[in-house]
Design a protein around this motif. Structure first.
Motif, PDB file in Angstrom:
ATOM      1  N   TYR A  43       0.831  -1.203   0.000  1.00  0.00           N
ATOM      2  CA  TYR A  43       0.000   0.000   0.000  1.00  0.00           C
ATOM      3  C   TYR A  43       0.869   1.258   0.000  1.00  0.00           C
ATOM      4  N   ASN A  44       1.872   1.299   0.873  1.00  0.00           N
ATOM      5  CA  ASN A  44       2.760   2.461   0.932  1.00  0.00           C
ATOM      6  C   ASN A  44       3.506   2.678  -0.372  1.00  0.00           C
ATOM      7  N   LEU A  46       2.365   1.999  -3.333  1.00  0.00           N
ATOM      8  CA  LEU A  46       1.405   2.593  -4.270  1.00  0.00           C
ATOM      9  C   LEU A  46       1.194   4.079  -3.991  1.00  0.00           C
ATOM     10  N   ARG A  47       1.237   4.462  -2.728  1.00  0.00           N
ATOM     11  CA  ARG A  47       0.960   5.843  -2.332  1.00  0.00           C
ATOM     12  C   ARG A  47       2.198   6.735  -2.321  1.00  0.00           C
ATOM     13  N   ASP A  49       4.373   8.198  -4.364  1.00  0.00           N
ATOM     14  CA  ASP A  49       4.572   9.378  -5.197  1.00  0.00           C
ATOM     15  C   ASP A  49       3.304  10.204  -5.395  1.00  0.00           C
ATOM     16  N   ARG A  50       2.259   9.890  -4.649  1.00  0.00           N
ATOM     17  CA  ARG A  50       0.995  10.618  -4.821  1.00  0.00           C
ATOM     18  C   ARG A  50       0.966  11.849  -3.937  1.00  0.00           C
ATOM     19  N   ARG A  51       0.486  12.913  -4.523  1.00  0.00           N
ATOM     20  CA  ARG A  51       0.332  14.151  -3.774  1.00  0.00           C
ATOM     21  C   ARG A  51      -0.999  14.116  -3.046  1.00  0.00           C
ATOM     22  N   SER A  52      -1.066  14.815  -1.925  1.00  0.00           N
ATOM     23  CA  SER A  52      -2.323  14.896  -1.190  1.00  0.00           C
ATOM     24  C   SER A  52      -3.191  16.003  -1.784  1.00  0.00           C
ATOM     25  N   ASP A  55      -1.681  19.280  -0.947  1.00  0.00           N
ATOM     26  CA  ASP A  55      -0.553  19.590  -1.835  1.00  0.00           C
ATOM     27  C   ASP A  55      -1.050  20.154  -3.165  1.00  0.00           C
ATOM     28  N   ASP A  56      -2.115  19.559  -3.695  1.00  0.00           N
ATOM     29  CA  ASP A  56      -2.674  20.049  -4.961  1.00  0.00           C
ATOM     30  C   ASP A  56      -3.217  21.462  -4.813  1.00  0.00           C
TER      31      ASP A  56
END
Length: 84
Positions: A43-44, A46-47, A49-52, A55-56
């Protein structure tokens, strides 16, 4: 590995253990792939490089003086100003 929902419910600790040691475990409902049980490491990954959402929002365009003036110069609208 795929698990029918009833089997996954009855053997949840085994499903979790296999997710930790063998990788993602797929759960099916009436023969349709419905859910996946992942280890926290998967799970970590997968997450990573994702912005929150925050952050967006904070990463939006920079407001230069022209943009700030355009926003400040617009009329104030409230629900009382709108004709129904």
């Amino acid at each position: 590995m795929e698990w029918q929902l009833q089997d996954a419910k009855n053997q949840f600790s085994k499903v979790v253990q296999k997710a930790r040691t063998e990788g993602p475990q797929v759960v099916t409902l009436r023969g349709e792939r419905t859910a996946v049980v992942l280890s926290i490491d998967d799970y970590n990954a997968l997450r990573a490089d994702r912005r929150s959402f925050v952050d967006d929002l904070l990463g939006g365009p920079v407001w230069d003086e022209d943009m700030a003036e355009a926003v400040d110069g617009r009329p104030e609208w409230t629900h009382r100003n709108i004709a129904l």
